[in-house]
Write an enzyme that holds these catalytic residues in place. Structure first.
Site, PDB file in Angstrom:
ATOM      1  N   SER A 119       0.792  -1.254  -0.093  1.00 55.18           N
ATOM      2  CA  SER A 119      -0.215  -0.053  -0.094  1.00 55.18           C
ATOM      3  C   SER A 119       0.794   1.421  -0.031  1.00 55.18           C
ATOM      4  O   SER A 119       1.999   1.242   0.321  1.00 55.18           O
ATOM      5  CB  SER A 119      -0.969   0.033   1.204  1.00 55.18           C
ATOM      6  OG  SER A 119      -1.459   1.420   1.430  1.00 55.18           O
ATOM      7  N   TYR A 151      -1.920  -0.980  10.474  1.00 53.47           N
ATOM      8  CA  TYR A 151      -1.879  -1.383   9.212  1.00 53.47           C
ATOM      9  C   TYR A 151      -0.832  -0.667   8.310  1.00 53.47           C
ATOM     10  O   TYR A 151      -0.156  -1.548   7.442  1.00 53.47           O
ATOM     11  CB  TYR A 151      -3.086  -0.759   8.592  1.00 53.47           C
ATOM     12  CG  TYR A 151      -3.343  -0.709   7.197  1.00 53.47           C
ATOM     13  CD1 TYR A 151      -4.193  -1.887   6.847  1.00 53.47           C
ATOM     14  CD2 TYR A 151      -3.026   0.156   6.177  1.00 53.47           C
ATOM     15  CE1 TYR A 151      -4.453  -1.736   5.426  1.00 53.47           C
ATOM     16  CE2 TYR A 151      -3.075   0.199   4.999  1.00 53.47           C
ATOM     17  CZ  TYR A 151      -3.802  -1.089   4.434  1.00 53.47           C
ATOM     18  OH  TYR A 151      -4.160  -1.081   3.027  1.00 53.47           O
TER      19      TYR A 151
END
Length: 342
Positions: A208, A222
């Site tokens: 990401s 995350y």
């Protein structure tokens, strides 16, 4: 034909980027595509999406297998948080097709509720030390009555305090992105070195933008887990290259790092009041998603899944990317290149 002899295994291929990549592999005549994920209902939904595109060209062989054009698409239930699930999924595929030459580690989560991410002082990871010195970490499975978490109408998926609007499984980023990715890479490299067919193997990981150089302060766990994937891509690529030379194998490991993409996993981040993330967005919702999601993106818009999948196919194609390994490609509209743009 580009992938006519390819066997592709996608962990997390039934929705979002994974499903779009599946469709692209079908278009490019991939022989066999195996989708491994936790939710059978999402596989059924994926079949419907594929039928909407290819119509009568889709033949349902059985509840776990369809054929489309020159491709077969098969579903195998698999939870990458469980090592034996990963191992058995790869073993079943190789037993059936004799080799795998493309792996796409795309299983993803977006923790938005509970105590698995967010305020570091509120994060809960229950742990205890047993009498023999073993330390056990627990992922809770407490039921939740939040309607946003029950979009599957299934009795098989247990809602929990760490579920998300896109999944009623307990969504802990450490379990999926660190443990799950480790299990995938371990067995993918192991089988790649052992499989009889001496063909190039490409492993593509999903990271990401938050895992490259701009972590999200709202989701520290995350972001850290996605950074782990970025780092593992580099180290395992180096290991695999060395091991591959010793055994006369070509094993490449790369990574993609998307920015804000319109998928069921991203919708809850920018549209927290959306009750069913698998329903099409209204024009107003789409406008809101674009406005909120594109903040900080120089191109002033969010991306779509069909802007991600071609890069996956590029990395999967040995003829086009044979000298690329250990790389992370950002696909984010310039977000990580210009972090100060508002």
């Amino acid at each position: 034909m580009r992938f006519s002899d390819s066997v592709v295994l996608i962990f997390g291929g039934t929705t979002g980027i994974g499903l779009m990549t599946t469709i692209d592999f079908i278009i490019h005549n991939t022989s066999h595509i195996i989708l491994a994920s936790r939710s059978k209902w999402k596989w059924k939904r994926a079949i419907e999406k594929i039928q909407n595109i290819f119509g009568d060209l889709v033949n349902l062989s059985n509840e776990f297998n369809i054929s489309v054009l020159n491709s077969t698409v098969e579903y195998i239930p698999c939870d990458i948080r469980i090592e034996n699930d990963v191992k058995q999924t790869i073993q079943k595929t190789i037993d059936k097709y004799h080799y795998i030459n493309v792996y796409f580690n795309n299983a993803g989560i977006q923790p938005t509720t509970g105590h698995t991410d967010g305020d570091i002082t509120e994060i809960e990871i229950p742990s205890e030390k047993l009498f023999d010195g073993t330390i056990v970490y627990k992922i809770s499975q407490n039921n939740s009555n939040n309607d946003n978490l029950n979009n599957d109408n299934s009795n098989n998926d247990n809602s929990s305090v760490c579920s998300t609007p896109a999944s009623s499984y307990c969504e802990n980023p450490i379990a999926t992105f660190i443990m799950g990715m480790t299990f995938c890479l371990k067995h993918e490299v192991k089988f790649a070195l052992e499989q009889k067919s001496n063909i190039p193997v490409s492993i593509i990981n999903m990271s990401s933008r938050n895992g490259v150089n701009i972590p999200s302060s709202d989701r520290p766990i995350y972001s850290a887990c996605k950074a782990f994937i970025h780092s593992m891509t580099q180290t395992i690529a180096t290991q695999s290259a060395k091991l591959g030379i010793e055994k006369n194998r070509s094993i490449r490991v790369n990574c993609i790092a998307p920015g804000p993409i319109l998928t069921p996993l991203e919708i809850p981040i920018f549209l927290p009041d959306k009750k069913n993330v698998f329903e099409p967005l209204s024009n107003l919702e789409l406008q809101q998603f674009q406005e909120i999601g594109s903040h900080g993106v120089p191109m002033k818009r969010t991306g779509t899944t069909n802007e991600i999948s071609p890069t996956v196919l590029f990395l999967a194609d040995y003829n086009q990317s044979s000298y690329i390994t250990g790389s992370t490609i950002t696909i984010d509209g310039g977000y990580t290149a210009s972090p100060l743009i508002g």
